[in-house]
Design an enzyme around this catalytic site. Sequence first.
Site, mmCIF file in Angstrom:
data_model
loop_
_atom_site.group_PDB
_atom_site.id
_atom_site.type_symbol
_atom_site.label_atom_id
_atom_site.label_comp_id
_atom_site.label_asym_id
_atom_site.label_seq_id
_atom_site.Cartn_x
_atom_site.Cartn_y
_atom_site.Cartn_z
ATOM 1 N N HIS A 109 0.700 -1.107 -0.158
ATOM 2 C CA HIS A 109 0.146 -0.121 0.074
ATOM 3 C C HIS A 109 1.102 1.261 -0.054
ATOM 4 O O HIS A 109 2.053 1.295 0.534
ATOM 5 C CB HIS A 109 -0.903 0.103 1.137
ATOM 6 C CG HIS A 109 -1.922 0.973 1.457
ATOM 7 N ND1 HIS A 109 -1.786 2.309 1.830
ATOM 8 C CD2 HIS A 109 -3.052 0.857 1.199
ATOM 9 C CE1 HIS A 109 -2.768 2.897 1.728
ATOM 10 N NE2 HIS A 109 -3.792 1.956 1.540
ATOM 11 N N ASP A 183 2.638 -4.925 8.134
ATOM 12 C CA ASP A 183 1.682 -3.784 8.064
ATOM 13 C C ASP A 183 0.242 -4.668 8.271
ATOM 14 O O ASP A 183 0.110 -5.494 7.325
ATOM 15 C CB ASP A 183 1.636 -3.290 6.705
ATOM 16 C CG ASP A 183 0.535 -2.363 6.303
ATOM 17 O OD1 ASP A 183 -0.692 -2.541 7.051
ATOM 18 O OD2 ASP A 183 0.347 -1.826 5.258
ATOM 19 N N GLN A 186 -4.911 -5.039 6.923
ATOM 20 C CA GLN A 186 -6.003 -5.684 6.633
ATOM 21 C C GLN A 186 -6.320 -7.155 7.530
ATOM 22 O O GLN A 186 -6.823 -7.572 7.037
ATOM 23 C CB GLN A 186 -5.692 -6.084 5.025
ATOM 24 C CG GLN A 186 -5.858 -4.946 3.988
ATOM 25 C CD GLN A 186 -7.222 -4.397 4.163
ATOM 26 O OE1 GLN A 186 -7.998 -4.919 4.390
ATOM 27 N NE2 GLN A 186 -7.129 -3.076 4.022
ATOM 28 N N LYS A 209 -10.768 -0.561 10.277
ATOM 29 C CA LYS A 209 -10.574 -1.792 9.396
ATOM 30 C C LYS A 209 -11.060 -2.964 10.190
ATOM 31 O O LYS A 209 -11.287 -4.075 9.604
ATOM 32 C CB LYS A 209 -9.377 -1.884 8.436
ATOM 33 C CG LYS A 209 -9.060 -0.782 7.676
ATOM 34 C CD LYS A 209 -7.793 -0.971 6.863
ATOM 35 C CE LYS A 209 -7.347 0.246 6.395
ATOM 36 N NZ LYS A 209 -8.122 0.867 5.025
ATOM 37 N N CYS A 342 -4.858 2.525 -3.687
ATOM 38 C CA CYS A 342 -3.649 2.815 -3.201
ATOM 39 C C CYS A 342 -2.652 1.993 -3.015
ATOM 40 O O CYS A 342 -1.795 1.543 -2.288
ATOM 41 C CB CYS A 342 -3.703 3.181 -1.716
ATOM 42 S SG CYS A 342 -4.722 4.510 -1.471
HETATM 43 N N1 PLP Z 1 -1.692 -0.615 4.683
HETATM 44 C C1 PLP Z 1 -2.689 -1.377 4.228
HETATM 45 C C2 PLP Z 1 -2.489 -2.747 3.574
HETATM 46 C C3 PLP Z 1 -4.149 -0.749 3.952
HETATM 47 O O1 PLP Z 1 -5.096 -1.367 3.433
HETATM 48 C C4 PLP Z 1 -4.322 0.464 4.333
HETATM 49 C C5 PLP Z 1 -5.327 1.292 4.244
HETATM 50 O O2 PLP Z 1 -6.267 0.900 3.247
HETATM 51 C C6 PLP Z 1 -3.245 1.000 5.097
HETATM 52 C C7 PLP Z 1 -2.024 0.457 5.074
HETATM 53 C C8 PLP Z 1 -3.356 2.580 5.644
HETATM 54 O O3 PLP Z 1 -4.466 2.473 6.706
HETATM 55 P P1 PLP Z 1 -4.919 3.741 7.198
HETATM 56 O O4 PLP Z 1 -5.388 4.554 5.990
HETATM 57 O O5 PLP Z 1 -5.984 3.462 8.466
HETATM 58 O O6 PLP Z 1 -3.792 4.581 8.024
#
Ligand code: PLP
Length: 384
Positions: A109, A183, A186, A209, A342
């Site tokens: 992401h 990370d 998800q 999420k 993203c």
């Molecule tokens: N990493 C992953 C795999 C994500 O799907 C997301 C959000 O869609 C993020 C990071 C960023 O999360 P946040 O926007 O809640 O900070």
Amino acid sequence: MNKQDFPFFNNTDIIYLDNAATTQKPQCVLDAMSEYYLNYCSNTHRGSHDLGNKATQSYEQARKTLADFFHVQDNEIIFTKGTTESINLLASSYVKKNFDTVILSELEHHSNILPWQLQDLQLEIIPLDKDLNIDLRVFEDILKEHPHSFVSITHISNAFGIVNPVKELIYIAHKYDCKILIDGAQALSHIDIDLKDLDADFYAVSAHKAYGPTGVGCLYGKYALLESMDPYQGGGSMIDNVSFEYSTFLAPPFRFEAGTQAIAEVIGFKEAINYLKSIKKEEEGLLSYAKKKLLELEDIILYTNATNVLGNISFNIKGIHHEDIGILLSKQNIMLRTGHHCALPIMKKLGINGTIRLSFAIYSTKQEIDKTIKAIAKAVRMLR
Ligand code: PLP
């Protein structure tokens, strides 16, 4: 199925399949946040009055709930705005000072790419195989060339649902004197996460999420590493002593929580974790059901045959723009996501500018999938 726990669905027939972006919130999370605002709204870690003490207790109970959930110590949990802020904190306070190179996969992401670029760190990218999996031998070869690097990899891909073999990745990273962040944005709602067993150095999540509120998440870090890190931001609540000449800071996690925190959201996060503990996660069956049904559609393009997938499935229909499908389905009260999610680098590698993504939560049903597939077929007929 648990839909009755979510007041959002009380008076609507919306089919909500954009859970990888954010989930709906159960009543218990909304109640916990209102209870704070209605009955003991005050700031934490400051005064000695009863309300402040109650808010502090509730806030610190949230930290304990998270720590227990992840099988780690309370003082290893830092509250942040979410995964994005967790990664930025780490990039600025730790990685920039200790490493030159960050190793990522092609599936990341943007939140796991840009924080490193903003700190001018060198990126090394693990190429994926044809099913979008990481080949552990390829990973190890990169580490042989770049030992003592920082590794940062997603647990579950938000764009294609791939579940990475994080335990093996962590083990290999440590063999080459690397530190590693997973990370978990998800993963929180789909997998039981035991950080002690995984032996991750750092792990980042967002509450929203996983049935929690927006604007809060956490960064887990091994205590010895957190202790070695400088503050990310300066402000109230994180200091030991301040003078115009010199200031000293509290120990972690408080060192990293400058200023008034998102107190109601942290309290809501605690309830979301309690809720997660109380439910049975059943989406795996849904995902294979959705895949089987999607494959019945003409001209469907799926981008992976991997079986290690959870939470979401991405596809296109040959000759049709993904956004057109998204717009037509929204008109039929079906909310799914189209676009690059993203994750532009992986889209570029696949030679596309986006996909249609269905992402599931515990309230998603097979009937909703059936209706969605029918609606997609109808949209395709209209667009042809
Ligand atoms: N990493 C992953 C795999 C994500 O799907 C997301 C959000 O869609 C993020 C990071 C960023 O999360 P946040 O926007 O809640 O900070």
